[in-house]
Scaffold this motif. Structure first.
Motif, mmCIF file in Angstrom:
data_model
loop_
_atom_site.group_PDB
_atom_site.id
_atom_site.type_symbol
_atom_site.label_atom_id
_atom_site.label_comp_id
_atom_site.label_asym_id
_atom_site.label_seq_id
_atom_site.Cartn_x
_atom_site.Cartn_y
_atom_site.Cartn_z
ATOM 1 N N THR A 36 0.838 -1.197 0.000
ATOM 2 C CA THR A 36 0.000 0.000 0.000
ATOM 3 C C THR A 36 0.877 1.253 0.000
ATOM 4 N N LEU A 37 2.072 1.073 -0.484
ATOM 5 C CA LEU A 37 3.072 2.141 -0.534
ATOM 6 C C LEU A 37 3.356 2.698 0.867
ATOM 7 N N ASP A 38 3.515 1.773 1.815
ATOM 8 C CA ASP A 38 3.880 2.165 3.168
ATOM 9 C C ASP A 38 5.352 2.563 3.191
ATOM 10 N N GLU A 39 5.810 3.008 4.343
ATOM 11 C CA GLU A 39 7.191 3.513 4.438
ATOM 12 C C GLU A 39 8.208 2.448 4.061
ATOM 13 N N ALA A 40 7.939 1.222 4.469
ATOM 14 C CA ALA A 40 8.891 0.143 4.165
ATOM 15 C C ALA A 40 8.974 -0.063 2.646
ATOM 16 N N ALA A 41 7.816 -0.005 1.980
ATOM 17 C CA ALA A 41 7.805 -0.179 0.538
ATOM 18 C C ALA A 41 8.548 0.975 -0.130
ATOM 19 N N LEU A 42 8.318 2.184 0.384
ATOM 20 C CA LEU A 42 9.000 3.347 -0.199
ATOM 21 C C LEU A 42 10.509 3.240 -0.023
ATOM 22 N N ASP A 43 10.935 2.777 1.160
ATOM 23 C CA ASP A 43 12.377 2.618 1.386
ATOM 24 C C ASP A 43 12.951 1.566 0.443
ATOM 25 N N ALA A 44 12.192 0.489 0.272
ATOM 26 C CA ALA A 44 12.658 -0.564 -0.638
ATOM 27 C C ALA A 44 12.717 -0.042 -2.069
ATOM 28 N N LEU A 45 11.722 0.780 -2.426
ATOM 29 C CA LEU A 45 11.699 1.384 -3.758
ATOM 30 C C LEU A 45 12.930 2.267 -3.965
ATOM 31 N N ALA A 46 13.212 3.107 -2.972
ATOM 32 C CA ALA A 46 14.363 4.015 -3.079
ATOM 33 C C ALA A 46 15.647 3.213 -3.202
ATOM 34 N N ALA A 47 15.764 2.169 -2.413
ATOM 35 C CA ALA A 47 16.978 1.348 -2.450
ATOM 36 C C ALA A 47 17.124 0.696 -3.825
ATOM 37 N N ALA A 48 16.006 0.195 -4.355
ATOM 38 C CA ALA A 48 16.064 -0.458 -5.665
ATOM 39 C C ALA A 48 16.421 0.553 -6.759
ATOM 40 N N ALA A 49 15.875 1.763 -6.645
ATOM 41 C CA ALA A 49 16.179 2.789 -7.639
ATOM 42 C C ALA A 49 17.663 3.146 -7.596
ATOM 43 N N SER A 50 18.170 3.361 -6.397
ATOM 44 C CA SER A 50 19.596 3.703 -6.268
ATOM 45 C C SER A 50 20.466 2.557 -6.776
ATOM 46 N N ALA A 51 20.037 1.327 -6.479
ATOM 47 C CA ALA A 51 20.837 0.165 -6.888
ATOM 48 C C ALA A 51 20.869 0.024 -8.414
ATOM 49 N N PHE A 110 25.632 11.714 -6.195
ATOM 50 C CA PHE A 110 24.430 12.536 -6.145
ATOM 51 C C PHE A 110 23.296 11.881 -6.911
ATOM 52 N N ARG A 111 23.591 11.434 -8.117
ATOM 53 C CA ARG A 111 22.538 10.843 -8.950
ATOM 54 C C ARG A 111 21.983 9.585 -8.284
ATOM 55 N N THR A 112 22.867 8.789 -7.721
ATOM 56 C CA THR A 112 22.444 7.538 -7.095
ATOM 57 C C THR A 112 21.528 7.819 -5.907
ATOM 58 N N GLU A 113 21.910 8.785 -5.112
ATOM 59 C CA GLU A 113 21.121 9.132 -3.923
ATOM 60 C C GLU A 113 19.763 9.738 -4.333
ATOM 61 N N VAL A 114 19.826 10.672 -5.250
ATOM 62 C CA VAL A 114 18.609 11.418 -5.593
ATOM 63 C C VAL A 114 17.624 10.551 -6.397
ATOM 64 N N ALA A 115 18.135 9.534 -7.098
ATOM 65 C CA ALA A 115 17.223 8.618 -7.809
ATOM 66 C C ALA A 115 16.251 7.986 -6.804
ATOM 67 N N GLY A 116 16.759 7.607 -5.659
ATOM 68 C CA GLY A 116 15.899 7.031 -4.630
ATOM 69 C C GLY A 116 14.903 8.044 -4.086
ATOM 70 N N VAL A 117 15.387 9.256 -3.873
ATOM 71 C CA VAL A 117 14.516 10.320 -3.343
ATOM 72 C C VAL A 117 13.371 10.597 -4.322
ATOM 73 N N LEU A 118 13.716 10.724 -5.594
ATOM 74 C CA LEU A 118 12.692 11.035 -6.592
ATOM 75 C C LEU A 118 11.719 9.873 -6.779
ATOM 76 N N ALA A 119 12.236 8.649 -6.729
ATOM 77 C CA ALA A 119 11.362 7.479 -6.882
ATOM 78 C C ALA A 119 10.272 7.495 -5.813
ATOM 79 N N LYS A 120 10.684 7.776 -4.592
ATOM 80 C CA LYS A 120 9.695 7.861 -3.503
ATOM 81 C C LYS A 120 8.672 8.963 -3.764
ATOM 82 N N ARG A 121 9.178 10.128 -4.119
ATOM 83 C CA ARG A 121 8.288 11.281 -4.287
ATOM 84 C C ARG A 121 7.332 11.053 -5.463
ATOM 85 N N ALA A 122 7.863 10.511 -6.557
ATOM 86 C CA ALA A 122 7.005 10.276 -7.725
ATOM 87 C C ALA A 122 5.986 9.180 -7.425
ATOM 88 N N ALA A 123 6.412 8.152 -6.703
ATOM 89 C CA ALA A 123 5.496 7.051 -6.375
ATOM 90 C C ALA A 123 4.328 7.556 -5.531
#
Lengths: 752, 159, 288
Positions: free
Chosen positions: C234-249, C263-276
């Motif tokens: 349900t896009l809970d915090e754990a899912a968002l963290d996993a999403l960010a980690a997967a995006a950065s990875a 910077f790009r690696t870090e911010v990819a995770g940040v943006l993935a969360k925000r866009a999701a």
């Protein structure tokens, strides 16, 4: 005292009329550098080095010359140090020539090596591709600290002057040291001493109009040049020297100028266009592309700085010391001395010492940029003061007030100040609602002071009255931001005729005496002073004519509200004689009436400003938003307050760009990586808040109406004020500009 | 290289020119038609000084070829005033001191006019974003934004 | 440079097929003209496709899908009354490109064929499962957007092939998309990182997800691990963290003038969360 609280003794000065050139500039009618056209005109283009440092082994222009559309090709061999009648060009003229067209070596990416003139701009560009240049690539250096290392490549042997101490690398070409007192004793008295290292990157003035000119030069040595410049007499003098012609034979007309900020105080393409014209025997138009502007015209210097300041618990600064290393590209000229002299200038210091270095690297020759050298030093010094305030729990404005320079203070760079307005700007800052407004979470506030000398310079103005009582004023300083309006206001004030009845023209070099460049915040001060004095000169003549008509001595006549009037009851009973009545008959009463003034005014009052800025930092991305900005600056006297505000706002906006995103980025290969506006990120409209201004007026005793220059001081405080705001928002000290998101995020993550 | 004949309309006037296919609309306006109001600040669509409208659509004339103008209706800053009557934006820009050097002014005016035709009541933020492609290095945008907002208010009252 | 303005895609394809040297198609021209002007690419043959019928049309098909003409500009997409309601992420991604002036010319197709890893519209198209129609000497084929760019500046289009339409799927129920990018300024920059997210929900739970990243690899990435991280949640915090980690990875970026690898690696995770979060809210019918 803030502007609105003062009751003005002036009738015109201090009002906000429409600018005289407004209509031309909102209708597209105004002619800027690239807007000129001449019959038979050719188009020029310049071939530039792709290497940061390379020996030019051979240039073969034959294939380009063979094209039907190509009418001339020039290289260094076509300039005056190579021609028989004017060998051995020396000093700064030689440096300018070497920059305008490379000699034995290409010294930076973008350095001109050859040029063509052809029947169209496209044909000229195509022809460049046929010029073959054989380069021997040499090791290069673009970083100031690396350029001072013993193993750094030498840009040019023998470029250093007498000031450089023995044992320094040949790339160090000038050295400045000044100060007073005993700094070590001062540091011993301090309760807290902070020493820190600061770095700024080179930034470009970023004027929207690329350099452009239209040149005609015959082999009779007579020439005409139209160009966008901050000063056409320096263009005349320099081009004449570089082309080996007599100065007076070259007439230079300044076009409307699309921004300069210091970057159009020298020549780049003008001598090349003249050389092409001489060779082709036709007019040649040369217009730079934006990429050429970035690669080959003057950015500002980049800096590496160490600043140490000692403070007592009550906020008293006991000692201050700074070392400022500036690189200014492949030529002498980085303003390390200016940085050093301005750095501590806002403060009344017992013990102060400053050292400045001018260092050469393989970058374009730096040019002046709005208070050249001062913003970097202020960034370092005001950051350390902010850190001291934070550590000692002191209010940053109170500390600055406690140490502020005032009338009689021995300045850090030597002289004693006359009446100055720093304290007034600090008091206005403290009282401003911005300073006490609450901050939101994630936001930080920063303040900073800034100083600039201001400048007088050689100035000539002529004022001629017409029979109908109108006046024309010829000035020699290109109007870069509304100066025609301020000149007309000052002339109206003296003559007592309506502002609208005065036409101000920027005269060409053939119709007025020498004028220094529109730089150093000197136009409203020096051209203004000259306009006032030329108008007074005309008024004297007007009074003479009235006295003659009335048959009374001239000292019995005074000038009031545009009329000659008897100076008192004993002078006689005559009705006021309006200006237009005198001029209507001037042909019969002694001839045309004009006023003139030529001098080098020395009384440009120094100026100070204080800025308040709020910044918000996104802790997840490192991105900074400027949420509020207030500029407070001493104008001495604001002639046209709207354009004074404009200078304050423009300086702040450029400072915001410099602080946050603008920078010259060089690759390992020494090539400039971001030579377009897409990647050289100047602020866009949506990046900025409204920029509030407070005009403080502490009159300059050196100007008849109290004017101090206002153009430059406004860019001195922003770097530091924004760095302090970002540092306070982020909770850590930012010591390197620009504070771009990657740099801020790295700092927040502990890798900064 | 052979040139191409183009017939188009500029500020209501039918015009013709011959151009190399590599020439931009800006090149053609300035060099072929002597309409030098639009400026080239960058040549890459990043500064907006060359803004014009083509069939009512705001574009950078440096990002369009001259040959693409065939049969279009082009409006430039030179066509903004109605005879000797300035457009309200032109008047307000002078009144607000919304220009210093004036090089960006033609592009800003053309862009601002397009904004007010689309949105007569823009917020400050909308105005700033609409004009984000018009670089000004002198003013810090403050007086430009005020002039546009003030014009919008005045035009709303007048209509 | 020869300039052509054919009246059909078949004619355009034939012109391109027989052309020698460098060929470019001209739609909005916002990349082609910059490259021409800077002497980066001077085409020998330039084929203007704007005189082909229908290229300026945005058409809703009977099945709810959309066909967007290859010369439809960003401004026209933003102004369309319905397209942006169904595909706000796609329209916003297009709208982020350049200034108002650039929006008056720039096209989805041009953004795709320029093959920049930092193209804003491409991650949004990839997330939205957009395909393109390609007309070539052998007829028309339909290709998923992610198969077009092969490397910076290179596409899989063969000689004689020209993009002839952009096909956007039907939005369907309980879906939402979003695109965010990071730039240092507020406008006028190239993405340092971009992220597109397209979701479908069943109640609160994510049942379909496509997550794409721009400017973090030689081509735009469709990241399956990001989708996996949030599917069934349900896009809970754990899912968002996993999403960010997967995006950065998933990032394989470079250091350049626009940003660093870190910077790009870090911010990819940040943006993935925000866009999701935005896409999720949209899928639920909330305004975001």
């Amino acid at each position: 005292m803030a502007l609105d609280d003062r009751k003005s003794e002036f009738k015109f000065v201090g009002t906000r009329p429409d600018r005289p050139d407004g209509l031309d500039k909102v209708t597209g009618r105004a002619k800027f550098g690239a807007d000129a056209h001449a019959p038979g005109m050719l188009h020029g283009a310049i071939l530039r080095s792709p290497h940061a440092h390379a020996r030019i082994v051979r240039i073969d222009t034959s294939r380009a010359e063979a094209l039907k559309d190509v009418k001339a090709v020039v290289t260094r061999a076509d300039f005056s140090d190579k021609v028989a009648f004017k060998p051995g060009l020396k000093g700064e003229f030689w440096n300018v020539l070497e920059n305008v067209m490379a000699g034995e070596k290409a010294l930076y990416d973008g350095h001109a090596v050859a040029a063509v003139a052809a029947t169209s701009a496209l044909a000229a560009r195509d022809a460049l591709k046929l010029i073959e240049v054989e380069y021997e690539v040499l090791p290069h250096v673009t970083d100031v600290d690396k350029a001072m290392q013993p193993d750094a490549p030498v840009i040019r042997e023998g470029a250093a002057d007498y000031s450089v101490p023995e044992g320094m690398h040949p790339n160090v070409v000038r050295y400045h040291e000044s100060g007073h007192g005993d700094v070590e004793a001062g540091f011993a008295e301090a309760d807290l001493v902070i020493e820190d290292h600061f770095v700024t990157e080179a930034t470009h003035q970023g004027y929207i109009e690329p350099h452009a000119c239209l040149a005609t030069l015959g082999n009779d040595g007579k020439g005409e040049l139209w160009c966008c410049t901050q000063g056409h007499w320096i263009v005349q003098k320099t081009c004449a020297a570089l082309l080996g012609i007599e100065t007076s034979q070259l007439r230079v007309t300044a076009s409307e100028i699309g921004g300069g900020f210091g970057g159009k105080t020298t020549v780049f393409i003008e001598p090349v266009a003249l050389a092409l014209s001489r060779k082709a025997n036709r007019p040649v138009k040369l217009v730079m592309s934006r990429s050429e502007v970035f690669r080959a015209t003057g950015p500002t210097a980049s800096a590496s700085m160490d600043v140490r300041i000692g403070m007592k618990k009550d906020g008293t600064i006991t000692a201050a010391q700074g070392v400022f290393r500036l690189q200014g590209g492949a030529f002498p000229g980085a303003p390390g001395d200016m940085t050093a002299m301005c750095a501590f200038a806002p403060y009344h210091l017992t013990n102060v010492r400053q050292v400045g270095y001018d260092v050469m690297t393989n970058r374009p020759k730096q040019a002046a940029y709005r208070a050249p050298g001062a913003p970097m030093g202020a960034f370092a010094v005001e950051s350390v003061i902010d850190e001291l305030c934070n550590k000692l729990g002191l209010d940053p404005i109170d500390v600055r007030l406690k140490n502020a320079a005032h009338e009689g203070t021995k300045a850090s760079y030597g002289p004693r100040y006359e009446r100055i307005g720093l304290v007034e700007t600090l008091e206005a800052a403290k009282a401003h609602p911005h300073y006490s407004a609450p901050l939101k979470p994630g936001q930080g506030r920063g303040i900073s002071c800034g100083f600039w000398f201001n400048h007088g310079g050689e100035t000539s103005v002529s004022l001629a009255l017409s029979e109908d009582g109108s006046a024309q004023v010829m000035v020699g300083t290109p109007d870069i931001g509304g100066s025609r309006a301020s000149m007309a206001l000052m002339a109206a004030e003296v003559l007592g005729i309506p502002y609208e009845n005065i036409r101000v023209t920027v005269a060409d070099t053939a119709t007025l005496g020498y004028n220094d460049v529109s730089h150093g915040s000197r136009v409203t001060y020096a051209s203004g002073l000259a306009t006032i004095k030329a108008a007074r000169n005309a008024v004297e003549k007007l009074c003479e004519r009235a006295a003659a008509k009335w048959g009374i001595p001239v000292d019995a006549v005074k000038w009031e509200n545009g009329c000659a009037v008897p100076s008192g009851p004993n002078a006689g009973d005559f009705d006021p004689m309006p200006l237009a009545e005198i001029t209507a008959s001037m042909g019969r009463t002694g001839g045309p009436i004009s006023g003139h003034f030529e001098a080098t005014p020395e009384g440009a009052g120094v100026s100070f400003g204080t800025h308040i800025v709020d910044a918000e930092v996104d802790r997840e991305t490192g991105r900074t938003t400027i949420t509020r900005y207030t500029v407070i600056q001493d104008a001495g006297k604001a002639i046209h307050p709207a354009y004074v505000e404009g200078q304050y706002q423009g300086g702040a906006a450029q400072g915001i760009g410099w602080a946050l995103n603008e920078e010259y980025i060089y690759g390992e290969d020494g090539r400039l990586q971001n030579s377009i506006f897409l990647d050289y990120r100047i602020p866009v409209a949506s990046d900025l808040p409204m920029i509030d201004t407070v005009i403080v007026e502490v009159p300059n005793p050196g100007h008849p109406f109290g004017v101090r220059g206002v153009g430059e001081t406004g860019i001195v405080p922003p770097l530091a004020a924004i760095a302090n705001a970002v540092s306070n928002a982020a909770g850590l000290r930012m010591r390197q500009l620009p504070m771009s998101p990657p740099r801020v995020l790295a700092a927040l993550k502990g890798n900064g | 290289m052979s040139k191409i004949h183009v017939s188009t309309t500029v500020n209501g006037d039918a015009v013709d020119y011959l151009c190399d296919p590599r020439e931009t609309l800006l090149d053609c306006l300035r060099d072929r038609l002597n309409l030098t109001g639009a400026k080239e600040g960058c040549g890459t669509g990043d500064c907006g000084a060359c803004s014009v409208t083509v069939d009512g659509r705001l574009v950078c004339s440096c990002l369009m070829l001259g040959v693409e103008a065939e049969g279009k209706k082009i409006e430039t800053v030179e066509g903004m005033a109605d005879g000797d009557v300035l457009h309200p934006l032109q008047k307000k820009f002078i009144e607000h001191a919304a220009l210093q050097c004036g090089i960006c002014t033609p592009g800003v005016l053309v862009a601002a006019k397009a904004l007010l035709e689309k949105n007569p009541d823009p917020t400050e933020e909308e105005t700033r974003y609409w004009l984000a492609g018009n670089l000004c290095r002198c003013t810090g945008y403050d007086k430009i934004i005020r002039a546009v907002m003030d014009t919008a208010a005045e035009m709303r009252e007048a209509s | 440079m020869d300039y052509h303005s054919p009246a059909s895609f078949a004619e355009a394809s034939a012109l391109a097929a027989k052309a020698t040297g460098t060929t470019r198609f001209l739609a909005g021209g916002t990349d082609v003209l910059v490259q021409l002007r800077s002497d980066i690419v001077t085409p020998d043959t330039l084929i203007d496709i704007k005189k082909i019928g229908g290229v300026r049309d945005i058409t809703r098909n009977a099945d709810g899908s959309w066909t967007i003409g290859v010369a439809v500009t960003g401004a026209e997409m933003s102004e369309h009354p319905e397209l942006g309601r169904e595909w706000p992420g796609l329209v916003e991604a297009m709208d982020l490109i350049g200034s108002t002036q650039v929006q008056g010319r720039a096209t989805l197709t041009g953004n795709l064929c320029n093959a920049s890893p930092a193209a804003d519209a491409v991650p949004a198209m990839v997330a939205a499962e957009v395909t393109i129609s390609v007309t070539g000497p052998d007829g028309v084929r339909e290709v998923p957007v992610e198969q077009i760019p092969t490397a910076p500046g290179r596409t899989s289009l063969a000689k004689g092939e020209v993009v002839s339409a952009v096909n956007v799927p039907a939005r369907g129920a309980n879906g939402g998309d979003a695109y965010l990018r990071f730039i240092p300024r507020t406008e006028m920059d190239i993405a340092v990182v971009g992220c597109g997210v397209n979701l479908r929900l069943d109640g609160e739970t994510i049942t379909e997800a496509r997550v794409s990243l721009g400017a973090v690899a030689p081509t735009v990435l469709l990241v399956e691990d990001c989708a996996k991280a949030i599917l069934g949640t349900t896009l809970d915090e754990a899912a968002l963290d996993a999403l960010a980690a997967a995006a950065s990875a998933a990032c394989n970026p470079i250091n350049d003038k626009r940003g660093t690898i870190e910077f790009r690696t870090e911010v990819a995770g940040v943006l993935a969360k925000r866009a999701a979060r935005i896409a999720y809210a949209r899928a639920k019918g909330e305004k975001a």
